[in-house]
Design a protein around this motif. Sequence first.
Motif, PDB file in Angstrom:
ATOM      1  N   ASN A  25      43.862  48.009  49.169  1.00  0.00           N
ATOM      2  CA  ASN A  25      43.709  46.941  48.776  1.00  0.00           C
ATOM      3  C   ASN A  25      43.261  46.241  46.879  1.00  0.00           C
ATOM      4  OD1 ASN A  25      42.897  44.040  49.205  1.00  0.00           O
ATOM      5  ND2 ASN A  25      40.770  44.273  49.287  1.00  0.00           N
ATOM      6  N   ASP A  26      43.578  48.105  45.827  1.00  0.00           N
ATOM      7  CA  ASP A  26      43.808  48.123  44.664  1.00  0.00           C
ATOM      8  C   ASP A  26      44.673  47.862  44.287  1.00  0.00           C
ATOM      9  OD1 ASP A  26      41.103  48.361  44.337  1.00  0.00           O
ATOM     10  OD2 ASP A  26      41.297  50.141  44.280  1.00  0.00           O
ATOM     11  N   ASN A  27      45.661  48.524  45.266  1.00  0.00           N
ATOM     12  CA  ASN A  27      47.390  48.057  44.820  1.00  0.00           C
ATOM     13  C   ASN A  27      48.194  46.970  45.160  1.00  0.00           C
ATOM     14  OD1 ASN A  27      48.433  51.172  43.764  1.00  0.00           O
ATOM     15  ND2 ASN A  27      46.654  51.762  45.014  1.00  0.00           N
ATOM     16  N   PHE A  28      48.080  46.313  46.275  1.00  0.00           N
ATOM     17  CA  PHE A  28      48.505  45.498  46.605  1.00  0.00           C
ATOM     18  C   PHE A  28      47.806  44.036  45.875  1.00  0.00           C
ATOM     19  CE2 PHE A  28      47.202  40.725  48.620  1.00  0.00           C
ATOM     20  CZ  PHE A  28      49.157  41.143  49.054  1.00  0.00           C
ATOM     21  N   PHE A  56      46.695  48.415  31.729  1.00  0.00           N
ATOM     22  CA  PHE A  56      45.364  49.270  31.408  1.00  0.00           C
ATOM     23  C   PHE A  56      43.798  48.683  31.596  1.00  0.00           C
ATOM     24  CE2 PHE A  56      42.711  48.841  27.087  1.00  0.00           C
ATOM     25  CZ  PHE A  56      43.129  50.047  26.791  1.00  0.00           C
ATOM     26  N   ILE A  57      43.696  47.491  31.810  1.00  0.00           N
ATOM     27  CA  ILE A  57      42.519  46.656  31.646  1.00  0.00           C
ATOM     28  C   ILE A  57      42.015  47.147  33.467  1.00  0.00           C
ATOM     29  CG2 ILE A  57      41.287  44.560  32.498  1.00  0.00           C
ATOM     30  CD1 ILE A  57      43.352  43.117  30.695  1.00  0.00           C
ATOM     31  N   PHE A  58      42.886  47.210  34.432  1.00  0.00           N
ATOM     32  CA  PHE A  58      42.596  48.506  35.756  1.00  0.00           C
ATOM     33  C   PHE A  58      41.532  49.364  35.515  1.00  0.00           C
ATOM     34  CE2 PHE A  58      42.795  50.615  39.454  1.00  0.00           C
ATOM     35  CZ  PHE A  58      42.020  49.402  40.287  1.00  0.00           C
ATOM     36  N   MET A 105      45.569  32.738  34.914  1.00  0.00           N
ATOM     37  CA  MET A 105      45.366  33.815  34.179  1.00  0.00           C
ATOM     38  C   MET A 105      43.984  34.912  33.558  1.00  0.00           C
ATOM     39  SD  MET A 105      48.463  34.634  35.779  1.00  0.00           S
ATOM     40  CE  MET A 105      49.503  35.680  34.941  1.00  0.00           C
ATOM     41  N   PRO A 106      43.562  33.901  32.812  1.00  0.00           N
ATOM     42  CA  PRO A 106      42.408  34.526  32.862  1.00  0.00           C
ATOM     43  C   PRO A 106      41.069  35.753  33.048  1.00  0.00           C
ATOM     44  CG  PRO A 106      42.821  32.434  30.568  1.00  0.00           C
ATOM     45  CD  PRO A 106      43.893  32.550  32.100  1.00  0.00           C
ATOM     46  N   GLY A 107      41.358  34.332  34.232  1.00  0.00           N
ATOM     47  CA  GLY A 107      40.109  34.749  35.422  1.00  0.00           C
ATOM     48  C   GLY A 107      40.718  35.627  36.438  1.00  0.00           C
ATOM     49  N   LEU A 108      41.468  35.906  35.871  1.00  0.00           N
ATOM     50  CA  LEU A 108      42.101  37.104  36.942  1.00  0.00           C
ATOM     51  C   LEU A 108      42.147  38.614  36.222  1.00  0.00           C
ATOM     52  CD1 LEU A 108      45.818  35.888  38.413  1.00  0.00           C
ATOM     53  CD2 LEU A 108      43.766  36.621  39.688  1.00  0.00           C
ATOM     54  N   PHE A 109      42.389  37.988  34.986  1.00  0.00           N
ATOM     55  CA  PHE A 109      41.847  38.792  34.071  1.00  0.00           C
ATOM     56  C   PHE A 109      40.324  39.674  34.642  1.00  0.00           C
ATOM     57  CE2 PHE A 109      46.480  38.862  32.563  1.00  0.00           C
ATOM     58  CZ  PHE A 109      46.743  40.203  31.441  1.00  0.00           C
ATOM     59  N   ILE A 110      40.037  38.962  34.152  1.00  0.00           N
ATOM     60  CA  ILE A 110      38.389  39.752  34.289  1.00  0.00           C
ATOM     61  C   ILE A 110      38.288  40.089  35.573  1.00  0.00           C
ATOM     62  CG2 ILE A 110      36.281  38.896  34.374  1.00  0.00           C
ATOM     63  CD1 ILE A 110      36.745  35.959  32.607  1.00  0.00           C
ATOM     64  N   ALA A 111      38.471  39.412  36.708  1.00  0.00           N
ATOM     65  CA  ALA A 111      38.395  39.850  38.078  1.00  0.00           C
ATOM     66  C   ALA A 111      39.298  41.752  37.725  1.00  0.00           C
ATOM     67  CB  ALA A 111      38.954  38.986  38.868  1.00  0.00           C
ATOM     68  N   LEU A 112      40.548  41.441  37.609  1.00  0.00           N
ATOM     69  CA  LEU A 112      41.054  42.691  37.624  1.00  0.00           C
ATOM     70  C   LEU A 112      39.449  43.773  37.511  1.00  0.00           C
ATOM     71  CD1 LEU A 112      43.312  44.424  38.188  1.00  0.00           C
ATOM     72  CD2 LEU A 112      44.160  44.080  35.821  1.00  0.00           C
ATOM     73  N   PHE A 113      39.615  43.234  35.634  1.00  0.00           N
ATOM     74  CA  PHE A 113      38.338  44.243  35.213  1.00  0.00           C
ATOM     75  C   PHE A 113      37.449  44.802  36.642  1.00  0.00           C
ATOM     76  CE2 PHE A 113      34.519  45.560  32.375  1.00  0.00           C
ATOM     77  CZ  PHE A 113      34.987  46.526  31.560  1.00  0.00           C
ATOM     78  N   MET A 115      37.170  44.280  39.588  1.00  0.00           N
ATOM     79  CA  MET A 115      38.052  45.398  40.467  1.00  0.00           C
ATOM     80  C   MET A 115      37.953  46.341  40.254  1.00  0.00           C
ATOM     81  SD  MET A 115      39.026  44.828  43.629  1.00  0.00           S
ATOM     82  CE  MET A 115      40.037  45.821  44.843  1.00  0.00           C
ATOM     83  N   GLY A 116      38.366  47.403  39.200  1.00  0.00           N
ATOM     84  CA  GLY A 116      37.817  48.157  38.530  1.00  0.00           C
ATOM     85  C   GLY A 116      36.775  49.590  37.704  1.00  0.00           C
ATOM     86  N   MET A 117      35.997  47.963  37.965  1.00  0.00           N
ATOM     87  CA  MET A 117      34.331  48.506  37.110  1.00  0.00           C
ATOM     88  C   MET A 117      33.725  48.780  38.828  1.00  0.00           C
ATOM     89  SD  MET A 117      31.321  46.730  35.859  1.00  0.00           S
ATOM     90  CE  MET A 117      29.452  47.131  35.741  1.00  0.00           C
ATOM     91  N   GLN A 118      34.150  48.461  39.984  1.00  0.00           N
ATOM     92  CA  GLN A 118      33.453  48.533  40.808  1.00  0.00           C
ATOM     93  C   GLN A 118      34.279  50.135  41.319  1.00  0.00           C
ATOM     94  OE1 GLN A 118      34.407  48.094  44.456  1.00  0.00           O
ATOM     95  NE2 GLN A 118      36.786  47.846  43.970  1.00  0.00           N
TER      96      GLN A 118
END
Length: 412
Positions: A25-28, A56-58, A105-113, A115-118
């Motif tokens: 799921n991370d990669n997808f 970078f953000i992930f 797109m901004p919302g996706l960047f926040i979600a990506l961050f 996702m990386g955090m968890q």
Amino acid sequence: MSGSSGIATKGFVALMITVFINALNDNFFRLVFLFLALRVYVTEGDGTFYYSLIGFIFLLPFVLFSPYAGYVGDRYSKKAVIVSTRAAEAVVLMTAAVMLVLQNMPGLFIALFLMGMQSAFFSPVKFGILPEVVREEELSRANGHMQLWTFLAIILGTALAGFIMEWAGDALWMPATVIVVFSLLGLISSLFVTRTEAEGDPAPFRLNALADVGAAIGEIHRFRVLFLVVLGIAWFWALGTLYQLNVPMFAELQLQVGEMRTGIILTLLAVGIGVGSIAAGQLAGGRIEMRHVPAGMLAVGVFSSLLFLAGGSYVATLVLSFLLGVGAGFFIVPISAYLQNESPAKRRARFIAASNFLAFSAMLMAPVLFWILTGPLGATPGHIFVVSGLASILVGVYTVHLLRRGRLDDRS
């Protein structure tokens, strides 16, 4: 160890399923976001910038939160941390699915961050739990299974993202649905992981993350071989990140093949890593066999360099990619097992988190290095294979030197 068992138990199988779904799921999700970013920004000539920014953000949360993740993994039951992070992933990805459908797109960047955090909190406990759920003589094989399923999940997530995005077109609810379904399946599987207890008496919590990392690295440095192992793990993941960026460009510019055939190259690379990981675990015979380390890295270096000579041969590229992966599997399994087994039990998660910090710091530099080499310096993808291959050969020669002096088999 608490609740030690074997690799054939329901709890271990559930752990492997959870790890597999998380990696997939991370990669997808990242690749779906990447494809969308290219659609939105490529006409402005910023495709490469946003490609690098997504990676970078992930990765950034792994650098920022690894010390805290180590404390949490030492302070609480590792199973409880696994279940909690899977629940967080489900919430984050359900939000990301909405952002994806809206093309926010901004919302996706926040979600990506997020996702990386968890994932940063999940990463140390998924490895740190192994000595608590399998016997010591099965640890190398357990690591082999962990590496196999992780890399197969990475490749499946990569292939699935390309296929679904091409099939879906503008119907972004399709990849959004896949993201949500996988996150819920990961949460369910985590509930069946073997129950573990908190180790107790963790190192004190420190608010200053860098000081905490420095303290953990300072502790690791007192264990000579353990410190070299941590550096080796960082090198492995940085190299993997560089290859992940380089293979598609190599396939497009030098082999001139499409996305499907590029996916086959990546698939064989990952299968090679899985085969090498399983083989290394089996050949170890219940031991942590450090003699596999230099052979594995020398193989990576040689086959990476030979990819430059493969020229326009697609078949040669497939064979060399597979063999490169096998060498990588032989390199990573024994050093991962060593880190898990030789880290003090009450500091294991903290040591693994410090190792993750160094690994993700190295990975964070890989896109920067890739851009410098292919941009200002004008290197071709073939040149990158040669440079990384020669560097890997140097690492392999150094590990041979250490092995001959008996330093890799030293438990001190």
